[in-house]
Design a protein around this motif. Structure first.
Motif, PDB file in Angstrom:
ATOM      1  N   ASN A   1       0.855  -1.184   0.000  1.00  0.00           N
ATOM      2  CA  ASN A   1       0.000   0.000   0.000  1.00  0.00           C
ATOM      3  C   ASN A   1       0.895   1.239   0.000  1.00  0.00           C
ATOM      4  OD1 ASN A   1      -1.814   2.060   0.422  1.00  0.00           O
ATOM      5  ND2 ASN A   1      -2.740   1.179   2.260  1.00  0.00           N
TER       6      ASN A   1
ATOM      7  N   PRO B   1      -5.300   3.010   5.148  1.00  0.00           N
ATOM      8  CA  PRO B   1      -5.419   1.556   4.926  1.00  0.00           C
ATOM      9  C   PRO B   1      -6.322   1.255   3.725  1.00  0.00           C
ATOM     10  CG  PRO B   1      -6.709   2.239   6.834  1.00  0.00           C
ATOM     11  CD  PRO B   1      -5.900   3.427   6.429  1.00  0.00           C
ATOM     12  N   LEU B   2      -5.975   0.221   2.992  1.00  0.00           N
ATOM     13  CA  LEU B   2      -6.739  -0.198   1.815  1.00  0.00           C
ATOM     14  C   LEU B   2      -7.077  -1.676   1.951  1.00  0.00           C
ATOM     15  CD1 LEU B   2      -4.758   1.530  -1.096  1.00  0.00           C
ATOM     16  CD2 LEU B   2      -6.922   2.271  -0.077  1.00  0.00           C
ATOM     17  N   THR B   3      -8.293  -2.017   1.548  1.00  0.00           N
ATOM     18  CA  THR B   3      -8.733  -3.408   1.568  1.00  0.00           C
ATOM     19  C   THR B   3      -8.890  -3.888   0.122  1.00  0.00           C
ATOM     20  OG1 THR B   3      -9.865  -3.139   3.686  1.00  0.00           O
ATOM     21  CG2 THR B   3     -10.530  -5.017   2.310  1.00  0.00           C
ATOM     22  N   PHE B   4      -8.337  -5.057  -0.134  1.00  0.00           N
ATOM     23  CA  PHE B   4      -8.357  -5.602  -1.492  1.00  0.00           C
ATOM     24  C   PHE B   4      -8.996  -6.982  -1.494  1.00  0.00           C
ATOM     25  CE2 PHE B   4      -4.479  -3.051  -1.026  1.00  0.00           C
ATOM     26  CZ  PHE B   4      -4.697  -2.094  -2.005  1.00  0.00           C
ATOM     27  N   ARG B   5      -9.617  -7.280  -2.616  1.00  0.00           N
ATOM     28  CA  ARG B   5     -10.049  -8.656  -2.870  1.00  0.00           C
ATOM     29  C   ARG B   5      -8.931  -9.353  -3.624  1.00  0.00           C
ATOM     30  NH1 ARG B   5     -15.450 -10.909  -6.089  1.00  0.00           N
ATOM     31  NH2 ARG B   5     -14.961 -13.127  -5.790  1.00  0.00           N
TER      32      ARG B   5
ATOM     33  N   LYS C   1      -6.993 -16.535   2.009  1.00  0.00           N
ATOM     34  CA  LYS C   1      -7.992 -15.503   2.263  1.00  0.00           C
ATOM     35  C   LYS C   1      -8.294 -14.792   0.957  1.00  0.00           C
ATOM     36  CE  LYS C   1      -5.316 -13.590   5.308  1.00  0.00           C
ATOM     37  NZ  LYS C   1      -4.791 -12.650   6.336  1.00  0.00           N
TER      38      LYS C   1
ATOM     39  N   ARG D   1      -9.692 -11.698   0.939  1.00  0.00           N
ATOM     40  CA  ARG D   1      -9.600 -10.263   1.179  1.00  0.00           C
ATOM     41  C   ARG D   1      -8.476  -9.987   2.161  1.00  0.00           C
ATOM     42  NH1 ARG D   1     -14.688 -10.980  -0.344  1.00  0.00           N
ATOM     43  NH2 ARG D   1     -15.677  -9.370  -1.648  1.00  0.00           N
ATOM     44  N   VAL D   2      -7.813  -8.866   1.953  1.00  0.00           N
ATOM     45  CA  VAL D   2      -6.703  -8.498   2.803  1.00  0.00           C
ATOM     46  C   VAL D   2      -6.700  -6.984   2.979  1.00  0.00           C
ATOM     47  CG1 VAL D   2      -5.087  -8.376   0.868  1.00  0.00           C
ATOM     48  CG2 VAL D   2      -4.204  -8.689   3.175  1.00  0.00           C
ATOM     49  N   THR D   3      -6.445  -6.510   4.213  1.00  0.00           N
ATOM     50  CA  THR D   3      -6.346  -5.078   4.499  1.00  0.00           C
ATOM     51  C   THR D   3      -4.879  -4.744   4.746  1.00  0.00           C
ATOM     52  OG1 THR D   3      -8.561  -4.986   5.450  1.00  0.00           O
ATOM     53  CG2 THR D   3      -7.041  -3.212   6.030  1.00  0.00           C
TER      54      THR D   3
ATOM     55  N   ASP E   1      -9.358  -3.419  -5.802  1.00  0.00           N
ATOM     56  CA  ASP E   1     -10.019  -2.475  -4.898  1.00  0.00           C
ATOM     57  C   ASP E   1     -11.491  -2.430  -5.317  1.00  0.00           C
ATOM     58  OD1 ASP E   1     -10.916  -0.435  -3.324  1.00  0.00           O
ATOM     59  OD2 ASP E   1      -9.414   1.040  -3.966  1.00  0.00           O
TER      60      ASP E   1
END
Length: 343
Positions: free
Chosen positions: A67, A72-76, A111, A113-115, A147
């Motif tokens: 990042n 903070p960014l959350t991604f699939r 997983k 998704r991850v932040t 994103d």
């Protein structure tokens, strides 16, 4: 020759498409806000995943999501199969909801998704289990960080945009390999001025380039054209071709020929080649100026009209009646003379 990682952009159009923009060699796939790349090896950083495996083998590796923003960014996270775009043959990967047959179906991430905190990185392990019945050859794909937030756009675009970045995966499954190219459906559209010499003559050559083998190819295409009596009209190495053509993929391409002949018969040959394969296809066209073509058509029509008129003006039965009159007016055929007998 090292392959380059690419940045992906995802637009909300059905079906969802991902496409890559080139990045510098030995750098992660990056869009300025986040990047995705393989974890560094003991020797050096890797710009992409390039692995080999036999059917039934499982590969373990790790992907890094970085990042570059302060928030903070959350991604699939998901794995996807790769393909060539129809528009220009660029490297692209399927969206998460599409059916996968290769890397996208065989890769397993713990997983989805991850932040990632601002300015930080997260390393995610994953495995690729190659099935027993996997076909030998190349199976390209990517590990994608999407994103899921939708950007509103600049106001001129009615649809929002989702952004994604992916690290390429070049998976080669052991077994017999077959490099094979095909050039198909060559078509030529010729455009020329009404009066010869007053304007440019152009030809648009379209064709399909297909990878019929099971390995990724870096194709080259040469264009040659010859006129009457074998005269060379054009020799060109084409530039608007995909840098990589993936197995089973095809792309429709066009090439403009400015200064095409205005009065000639042209034979066009396209020759596609790559390591271990070479294939050609041909097509022809006749270049006749519209003015000349119109004159020839008018002259032909006039000749046909005169011929029909002459046939209609001839009296019916004239030839047969003359023959009968000739037979009626002919003198009688001579008879055999009788001998004179003197006593």
């Amino acid at each position: 020759m090292p392959r380059k990682p690419y940045v992906l952009l995802l637009t909300l159009l059905p079906p969802l498409l991902l496409w890559f923009l080139p990045a510098s060699p030995a750098r992660a796939a990056d869009n300025g806000s986040w990047s995705v790349y393989p974890v560094s090896s003991a020797v050096a950083a890797r710009p992409y995943f390039y692995v080999s495996a036999d059917p039934g083998q499982t590969i373990e590796d790790k992907v890094v999501v970085a990042n570059k923003t302060d928030e903070p960014l959350t991604f699939r996270l998901y794995a996807a199969d790769a393909y060539n775009t129809a528009r220009d043959g660029g490297f692209a990967v399927k969206s998460a909801g599409e059916r996968m047959r290769g890397v996208g179906a065989w890769a397993d991430l713990p997983k989805d998704r991850v932040t990632v905190p601002g300015g930080k990185t997260v390393t995610v392990p994953f495995t690729i289990k190659v099935p027993e019945g996997a076909e030998p050859g190349d199976h390209p794909g990517a590990i994608v960080a999407l994103d899921e937030r939708i950007d509103a756009g600049d106001g001129s675009v009615a649809l929002g945009v989702q952004r994604a970045v992916g690290a390429r995966v070049y998976l080669s499954v052991g077994g017999p390999t077959l490099p094979a190219l095909a050039v198909e459906n060559v078509h030529i559209s010729h455009h020329q001025p009404l009066i010869p010499g007053l304007g440019d003559s152009t030809a648009t050559i379209s064709y399909t380039l297909r990878n019929t083998g099971n390995v990724t190819l870096e194709p080259k295409v040469a264009l040659k054209a010859h006129g009457l009596f074998g005269r060379t009209l054009l020799t060109r190495d084409l530039k608007k071709i995909p840098s990589q053509l993936l197995p089973g993929q095809s792309v429709r391409l066009t090439e403009q020929w400015r200064g095409a002949p205005q009065l000639d018969w042209a034979d066009v040959r396209l020759t596609a080649s790559a390591t271990g394969t070479k294939e050609s296809a041909t097509a022809s066209f006749v270049a006749i100026p519209w003015l000349v073509a119109g004159f020839v058509a008018a002259a032909t029509a006039a000749g046909v009209w005169l011929l029909l008129r002459l046939r209609r003006s001839r009296p019916k039965g004239a030839r047969g009646g003359g023959a009968m009159r000739l037979r009626r007016g002919a003198p009688p055929a001579p008879t055999q003379p009788q001998p004179t007998i003197h006593a």
